[in-house]
Write a protein that holds these residues in place. Structure first.
Motif, mmCIF file in Angstrom:
data_model
loop_
_atom_site.group_PDB
_atom_site.id
_atom_site.type_symbol
_atom_site.label_atom_id
_atom_site.label_comp_id
_atom_site.label_asym_id
_atom_site.label_seq_id
_atom_site.Cartn_x
_atom_site.Cartn_y
_atom_site.Cartn_z
ATOM 1 N N GLU A 139 38.319 36.240 47.644
ATOM 2 C CA GLU A 139 37.997 37.488 46.875
ATOM 3 C C GLU A 139 38.763 38.719 47.057
ATOM 4 O O GLU A 139 39.048 38.880 48.445
ATOM 5 N N LEU A 140 39.354 39.328 46.243
ATOM 6 C CA LEU A 140 40.029 40.565 46.223
ATOM 7 C C LEU A 140 39.248 41.897 45.945
ATOM 8 O O LEU A 140 39.016 41.664 45.039
ATOM 9 N N PHE A 141 39.147 42.698 47.146
ATOM 10 C CA PHE A 141 38.244 43.836 46.737
ATOM 11 C C PHE A 141 38.900 45.188 46.798
ATOM 12 O O PHE A 141 39.579 45.528 47.639
ATOM 13 N N ALA A 142 38.841 45.959 45.605
ATOM 14 C CA ALA A 142 39.527 47.279 45.724
ATOM 15 C C ALA A 142 38.835 48.167 44.553
ATOM 16 O O ALA A 142 38.087 47.615 43.750
ATOM 17 N N VAL A 143 38.831 49.486 44.529
ATOM 18 C CA VAL A 143 38.510 50.059 43.590
ATOM 19 C C VAL A 143 39.342 51.342 43.072
ATOM 20 O O VAL A 143 40.586 51.612 43.806
ATOM 21 N N GLY A 144 39.345 52.109 42.231
ATOM 22 C CA GLY A 144 40.416 53.231 41.666
ATOM 23 C C GLY A 144 41.590 52.311 41.482
ATOM 24 O O GLY A 144 41.966 51.389 41.007
ATOM 25 N N GLY A 145 42.630 53.488 41.885
ATOM 26 C CA GLY A 145 44.185 52.815 41.802
ATOM 27 C C GLY A 145 44.567 51.761 42.490
ATOM 28 O O GLY A 145 45.353 51.324 42.220
ATOM 29 N N SER A 146 43.638 51.397 43.495
ATOM 30 C CA SER A 146 43.910 50.350 44.193
ATOM 31 C C SER A 146 43.877 49.085 43.560
ATOM 32 O O SER A 146 44.161 47.742 43.951
ATOM 33 N N SER A 147 43.078 49.047 42.518
ATOM 34 C CA SER A 147 42.617 47.805 41.826
ATOM 35 C C SER A 147 43.598 47.072 41.240
ATOM 36 O O SER A 147 43.737 45.888 41.530
ATOM 37 N N SER A 165 39.452 35.748 42.994
ATOM 38 C CA SER A 165 38.660 36.581 41.914
ATOM 39 C C SER A 165 38.766 37.924 42.328
ATOM 40 O O SER A 165 38.978 38.414 43.645
ATOM 41 N N VAL A 166 38.878 39.124 41.357
ATOM 42 C CA VAL A 166 38.812 40.315 41.538
ATOM 43 C C VAL A 166 37.345 41.142 41.008
ATOM 44 O O VAL A 166 37.633 41.290 39.707
ATOM 45 N N PRO A 167 36.359 41.060 41.788
ATOM 46 C CA PRO A 167 35.206 41.835 41.207
ATOM 47 C C PRO A 167 35.449 43.245 40.674
ATOM 48 O O PRO A 167 36.212 43.804 41.380
ATOM 49 N N LYS A 168 34.941 43.552 39.427
ATOM 50 C CA LYS A 168 35.316 44.610 38.880
ATOM 51 C C LYS A 168 34.485 45.925 39.196
ATOM 52 O O LYS A 168 34.803 47.149 38.810
ATOM 53 N N LEU A 172 29.138 43.601 41.428
ATOM 54 C CA LEU A 172 29.685 42.110 41.685
ATOM 55 C C LEU A 172 30.339 42.089 43.062
ATOM 56 O O LEU A 172 30.322 40.718 43.420
ATOM 57 N N MET A 173 30.982 43.206 43.654
ATOM 58 C CA MET A 173 31.482 42.981 44.868
ATOM 59 C C MET A 173 30.311 42.364 45.906
ATOM 60 O O MET A 173 30.453 41.556 46.702
ATOM 61 N N LEU A 174 29.196 43.493 45.843
ATOM 62 C CA LEU A 174 28.126 43.172 46.873
ATOM 63 C C LEU A 174 27.376 41.547 46.545
ATOM 64 O O LEU A 174 27.159 40.993 47.447
ATOM 65 N N MET A 175 27.255 41.107 45.196
ATOM 66 C CA MET A 175 26.921 39.749 45.021
ATOM 67 C C MET A 175 27.792 38.704 45.346
ATOM 68 O O MET A 175 27.420 37.825 46.187
ATOM 69 N N SER A 176 28.977 38.811 45.315
ATOM 70 C CA SER A 176 30.052 37.990 45.716
ATOM 71 C C SER A 176 30.260 37.922 47.333
ATOM 72 O O SER A 176 30.107 36.780 47.828
ATOM 73 N N ALA A 177 30.002 39.297 48.073
ATOM 74 C CA ALA A 177 30.054 39.145 49.329
ATOM 75 C C ALA A 177 28.730 38.254 50.075
ATOM 76 O O ALA A 177 28.618 37.939 50.933
ATOM 77 N N SER A 178 27.649 38.620 49.075
ATOM 78 C CA SER A 178 26.476 37.729 49.823
ATOM 79 C C SER A 178 26.232 36.568 49.810
ATOM 80 O O SER A 178 25.583 35.894 50.818
ATOM 81 N N ILE A 179 27.044 35.576 49.069
ATOM 82 C CA ILE A 179 27.234 34.272 49.037
ATOM 83 C C ILE A 179 28.550 33.750 49.765
ATOM 84 O O ILE A 179 28.670 32.521 49.514
ATOM 85 N N MET A 180 29.046 34.545 50.250
ATOM 86 C CA MET A 180 30.508 33.984 51.016
ATOM 87 C C MET A 180 29.833 33.353 52.492
ATOM 88 O O MET A 180 28.694 33.436 52.904
ATOM 89 N N THR A 181 30.764 32.625 53.031
ATOM 90 C CA THR A 181 30.461 31.856 54.118
ATOM 91 C C THR A 181 31.739 31.919 55.095
ATOM 92 O O THR A 181 32.634 32.610 54.677
ATOM 93 N N ASP A 182 31.576 31.365 56.194
ATOM 94 C CA ASP A 182 32.864 31.380 57.035
ATOM 95 C C ASP A 182 34.166 30.695 56.709
ATOM 96 O O ASP A 182 35.093 30.743 57.245
ATOM 97 N N GLN A 183 34.044 29.846 55.412
ATOM 98 C CA GLN A 183 35.231 29.459 54.878
ATOM 99 C C GLN A 183 35.794 29.989 53.770
ATOM 100 O O GLN A 183 36.828 29.682 53.178
ATOM 101 N N ASP A 184 35.170 31.317 53.494
ATOM 102 C CA ASP A 184 36.021 32.167 52.578
ATOM 103 C C ASP A 184 36.729 33.479 53.338
ATOM 104 O O ASP A 184 36.308 33.765 54.471
ATOM 105 N N VAL A 185 37.610 33.923 52.417
ATOM 106 C CA VAL A 185 38.210 35.229 52.718
ATOM 107 C C VAL A 185 38.059 36.199 51.849
ATOM 108 O O VAL A 185 38.295 36.031 50.665
#
Length: 286
Positions: A139-147, A165-168, A172-185
């Motif tokens: 997952e790739l997280f950023a907001v504003g100009g960093s997106s 994935s780049v949650p917009k 979406l970032m919070l939902m994605s983060a909530s279902i991550m595991t130790d196998q995710d980055v």
């Protein structure tokens, strides 16, 4: 005491310590970074007089920037100014001609890339590449100009067969983060490392067990402390171009370095995927 031994790293280190200072202290530190503000013979009383502050405050700021005192800060900055690679960035001025503006912007970009070349921690880039290659999901997280930086990385990764994935938005970032595991980055890009929308999601990802990689300009940001693999991309924001001027360029260069390192670790698969993705869009180039 300042950790840095390479004189080329003094200015970028100061830049990344500055967000932890008060507004007044930041103003003092910004003067330290002005070309030729500190000469070898400049005394602390002279600096205090120029800035209308006390010598004690000058010492305090020097120590908060990681030095033993003003003397070490002055000597370290002078040493960097004497290196062959040193080229101070220039601010855009209201009366600059178009020719001058173009020259300054391009030269400042060259300076920023030279600075990151002298500063980058190659071991951390390699560790980040390894973590991304082993990840089940990226997952790739950023907001504003960093997106746009995350979108660029997503495009590059897809070319070598790696989906991400780049949650917009924040939801979406919070939902994605909530279902991550130790196998995710999750790779997080933030100049300040303190953006509220991002940090909520990063805390959630960390709680879920994901590995956090960050690219930021702030040693003391919460993002840095939460990161398993922090990558630092120092750059001086230009008032007209804002934080996304040379700062964006440096972060894109860091992303390119990370991408190329990943591709080098899987040469056959990267080459095969590149051929497939290039062929897939060839018909669009008429």
């Amino acid at each position: 005491m300042l950790k840095v031994v390479n004189s080329n790293q003094v200015i970028p280190n100061i830049r990344m310590m500055m967000p932890s200072l008060t507004k007044t202290e930041q103003s003092i530190a910004e003067n330290f970074l002005q070309p030729h503000f500190l000469q070898k013979s400049t005394s602390i009383n002279e600096v205090a007089g120029r800035l209308s502050v006390s010598p004690a405050l000058i010492v305090k700021v020097s120590k908060k920037l990681g030095f033993s005192g003003f003397k070490q800060l002055k000597e370290s900055l002078y040493a960097q100014s004497e290196t062959q690679s040193y080229a101070p960035s220039e601010r855009l001025l209201p009366d600059d001609s178009a020719e001058k503006i173009v020259s300054k912007v391009l030269q400042n970009s060259i300076n920023a890339l030279t600075e990151i070349l002298n500063f980058v921690d190659v071991g951390m880039v390699d560790a980040a590449a390894e973590a991304l290659l082993k990840a089940r999901n990226i997952e790739l997280f950023a907001v504003g100009g960093s997106s746009i930086i995350c979108e660029d990385f997503q495009h590059k990764l897809l070319r070598i067969g790696i989906k991400s994935s780049v949650p917009k938005d924040r939801h979406l970032m919070l939902m994605s983060a909530s279902i991550m595991t130790d196998q995710d980055v999750v790779l997080v890009v933030s100049h300040s490392g303190q953006t509220v929308d991002l940090m909520d999601a990063v805390r959630q990802a960390k709680q879920s067990g994901a590995t956090v990689i960050s690219i930021t300009n702030n040693y003391h940001a919460e993002l840095s402390s939460l990161s398993d693999i922090p990558l630092y991309a120092p750059a001086s924001p230009e008032p007209v171009l804002g934080k996304n001027g040379t700062a964006r360029l440096v972060k894109l260069a860091m992303i390119d370095s990370l991408y190329a390192t990943m591709a080098s670790k899987m040469p056959s698969l990267a080459e095969e995927s590149l051929s497939k993705t290039i062929r897939a869009v060839e018909r669009l180039h008429r």
